[in-house]
Design an enzyme around this catalytic site. Structure first.
Site, PDB file in Angstrom:
ATOM      1  N   SER A  48       0.846  -1.201   0.000  1.00 53.95           N
ATOM      2  CA  SER A  48       0.000   0.000   0.000  1.00 53.95           C
ATOM      3  C   SER A  48       0.878   1.246   0.000  1.00 53.95           C
ATOM      4  O   SER A  48       2.082   1.175   0.259  1.00 53.95           O
ATOM      5  CB  SER A  48      -0.897   0.008   1.238  1.00 53.95           C
ATOM      6  OG  SER A  48      -0.097   0.255   2.394  1.00 53.95           O
ATOM      7  N   ASP A  81      -1.282  -1.645  -3.950  1.00 59.21           N
ATOM      8  CA  ASP A  81      -2.655  -1.705  -3.435  1.00 59.21           C
ATOM      9  C   ASP A  81      -3.212  -0.278  -3.296  1.00 59.21           C
ATOM     10  O   ASP A  81      -2.540   0.600  -2.734  1.00 59.21           O
ATOM     11  CB  ASP A  81      -2.602  -2.398  -2.058  1.00 59.21           C
ATOM     12  CG  ASP A  81      -3.969  -2.752  -1.523  1.00 59.21           C
ATOM     13  OD1 ASP A  81      -4.894  -2.941  -2.323  1.00 59.21           O
ATOM     14  OD2 ASP A  81      -4.097  -2.858  -0.278  1.00 59.21           O
ATOM     15  N   GLY A 211     -11.412  -6.002   1.204  1.00 61.97           N
ATOM     16  CA  GLY A 211     -12.075  -6.075   2.511  1.00 61.97           C
ATOM     17  C   GLY A 211     -12.543  -7.483   2.820  1.00 61.97           C
ATOM     18  O   GLY A 211     -13.642  -7.687   3.339  1.00 61.97           O
TER      19      GLY A 211
HETATM   20  P1  13P Z   1      -9.160  -6.329   4.919  1.00 59.00           P
HETATM   21  O1  13P Z   1      -9.170  -5.073   5.750  1.00 59.00           O
HETATM   22  O2  13P Z   1     -10.453  -7.039   5.007  1.00 59.00           O
HETATM   23  O3  13P Z   1      -8.029  -7.209   5.251  1.00 59.00           O
HETATM   24  O4  13P Z   1      -8.999  -5.883   3.382  1.00 59.00           O
HETATM   25  C1  13P Z   1      -7.726  -5.646   2.839  1.00 59.00           C
HETATM   26  C2  13P Z   1      -7.783  -5.002   1.505  1.00 59.00           C
HETATM   27  O5  13P Z   1      -8.801  -4.908   0.845  1.00 59.00           O
HETATM   28  C3  13P Z   1      -6.504  -4.479   0.985  1.00 59.00           C
HETATM   29  O6  13P Z   1      -6.672  -3.790  -0.213  1.00 59.00           O
HETATM   30  O1  G3H Z   2      -7.061  -1.638   1.943  1.00 67.31           O
HETATM   31  C1  G3H Z   2      -6.134  -1.180   2.609  1.00 67.31           C
HETATM   32  C2  G3H Z   2      -5.090  -2.073   3.157  1.00 67.31           C
HETATM   33  O2  G3H Z   2      -5.576  -2.754   4.278  1.00 67.31           O
HETATM   34  C3  G3H Z   2      -3.826  -1.322   3.406  1.00 67.31           C
HETATM   35  O3  G3H Z   2      -3.863  -0.616   4.598  1.00 67.31           O
HETATM   36  O4  G3H Z   2      -3.108   1.648   3.858  1.00 67.31           O
HETATM   37  O5  G3H Z   2      -3.033   0.986   6.279  1.00 67.31           O
HETATM   38  O6  G3H Z   2      -1.421  -0.008   4.646  1.00 67.31           O
HETATM   39  P1  G3H Z   2      -2.791   0.570   4.863  1.00 67.31           P
HETATM   40 ZN    ZN Z   3      -8.586  -2.805  -0.318  1.00 64.28          ZN
END
Ligand code: 13P
Ligand code: G3H
Ligand code: ZN
Length: 315
Positions: A48, A81, A211
């Site tokens: 991310s 991500d 999610g």
């Molecule tokens: P969760 O918060 O359910 O683990 O989802 C992660 C996600 O969608 C990362 O892009």
């Molecule tokens: O969807 C988001 C991911 O869980 C990443 O989370 O932006 O806190 O690293 P983060």
């Molecule tokens: Zn996500």
């Protein structure tokens, strides 16, 4: 071996989903590779924007390159991500990522298309694939009026137009999941009817669920018993992953569950061993527990045991 998500999705479509796991540090990286190899699964490493900033994007790249060397049998994609346009372009230019997500789902339909198209053009010019998002996750609760809830879910007809006009390689859809540890206020409701309609509009096209952590209740109970405060945390029932895969979902995103394993291990170690001050002590336990978690999750996804077939497909 780093591959594009496109290759992994070709192997998986309609049969199973690939786990896409977020990493931030060394211990997660080792646990992730061990768990996937133990269960013989192809996988996706997600980075991310926050993870890139946590240490430094160069550290994360270095960790992944090292893991690729230490675990040469692993087959995985490296994916940005929830990228904004600037971060997506940076990852494309870096030449390290095999896949990027552009998330302009908070924008209006036309703006989402325009931003996504720009990223797709830049990525495809360098052989990189793009995940985009249409619809908005979160806030879809049992008590919400149907019309209000549906307004946040992905519209199947729009999904088709979006894919045609952007040229994206996979699409993240909103069917009732949300990020984090508190997903559902009542009984869970994944909208499989909406997913089936999206698949009808986009036959053979890879879909992505965000999610999708399961928020294991034993983890939550252990965290709370060790001083945590996560009452009411709830996730997606992992036994539904295979049904989603049959409807075109090829990538399932999981981050929160890894954080829960980390929290449980560290809370318990420091509660039970107040004399400990060696970071390797909880670190070693976390790596093993995370590897175990990943291997179990891959069994639910159906990706466990698929590594030899994917290797054969790649030639
Ligand atoms: P969760 O918060 O359910 O683990 O989802 C992660 C996600 O969608 C990362 O892009
Ligand atoms: O969807 C988001 C991911 O869980 C990443 O989370 O932006 O806190 O690293 P983060
Ligand atoms: Zn996500």
């Amino acid at each position: 071996m780093i591959v594009t998500t496109k290759k992994l999705f070709e192997a998986a479509y309609g049969k199973y989903a690939i786990g896409a796991y977020n990493i931030n540090n060394l211990e997660q990286t080792i646990g992730l590779f061990r768990g996937n190899l133990r269960s013989q699964a192809p996988f996706i490493i997600q980075i991310s924007k926050g993870a890139r900033a946590y240490s430094d994007k160069v550290f994360l790249e270095g960790l992944i390159r090292s893991a690729d060397e230490v675990f040469p049998e692993a087959i995985f994609a490296v994916h940005l991500d929830h990228g904004d346009e600037e971060t997506a372009m940076d990852c494309i230019e870096s030449g390290f990522y095999s896949s990027v997500m552009i998330d302009a789902s908070h924008e209006d339909f036309e703006t989402n298309i325009a931003i996504t198209r720009r990223v797709v053009d830049a990525a495809h010019a360098r052989g990189i694939v793009v995940e985009a998002e249409l619809g908005q996750l979160g806030g879809v609760e049992e008590h919400v009026q149907v019309a209000e809830a549906d307004a946040k879910l992905t519209d199947p007809k729009q999904a088709r137009e979006f894919v045609e006009r952007t040229g994206c390689d996979s699409l993240a859809v909103a069917i009732g999941t949300s990020h984090g540890a508190f997903k559902f206020s009542g009984t869970q409701s994944l909208h499989f009817d909406v997913l089936a309609d999206i698949q009808k509009e986009l036959p053979g096209f890879p879909l992505v669920l965000h999610g999708t952590s399961s928020v294991p209740q034993d983890e939550v109970a252990r965290i709370n018993a060790a001083g945590g405060k996560l009452e009411g945390a709830k996730g997606v029932d992992a036994s539904q992953f295979k049904q989603a895969a049959k409807l075109g979902v090829t990538k399932i995103n999981i981050d929160t569950d890894g954080r829960l394993v980390w929290t449980r291990v560290h809370r318990e170690v420091f509660r039970d061993h107040p004399e400990v001050f060696d970071l390797r002590n909880p670190g070693k336990i976390f790596i093993e527990e995370y590897a175990k978690y990943i291997a179990e999750k891959n069994a639910y996804l159906g990706s466990a045991g698929q590594l030899p077939a994917v290797r054969a497909l790649l030639g």
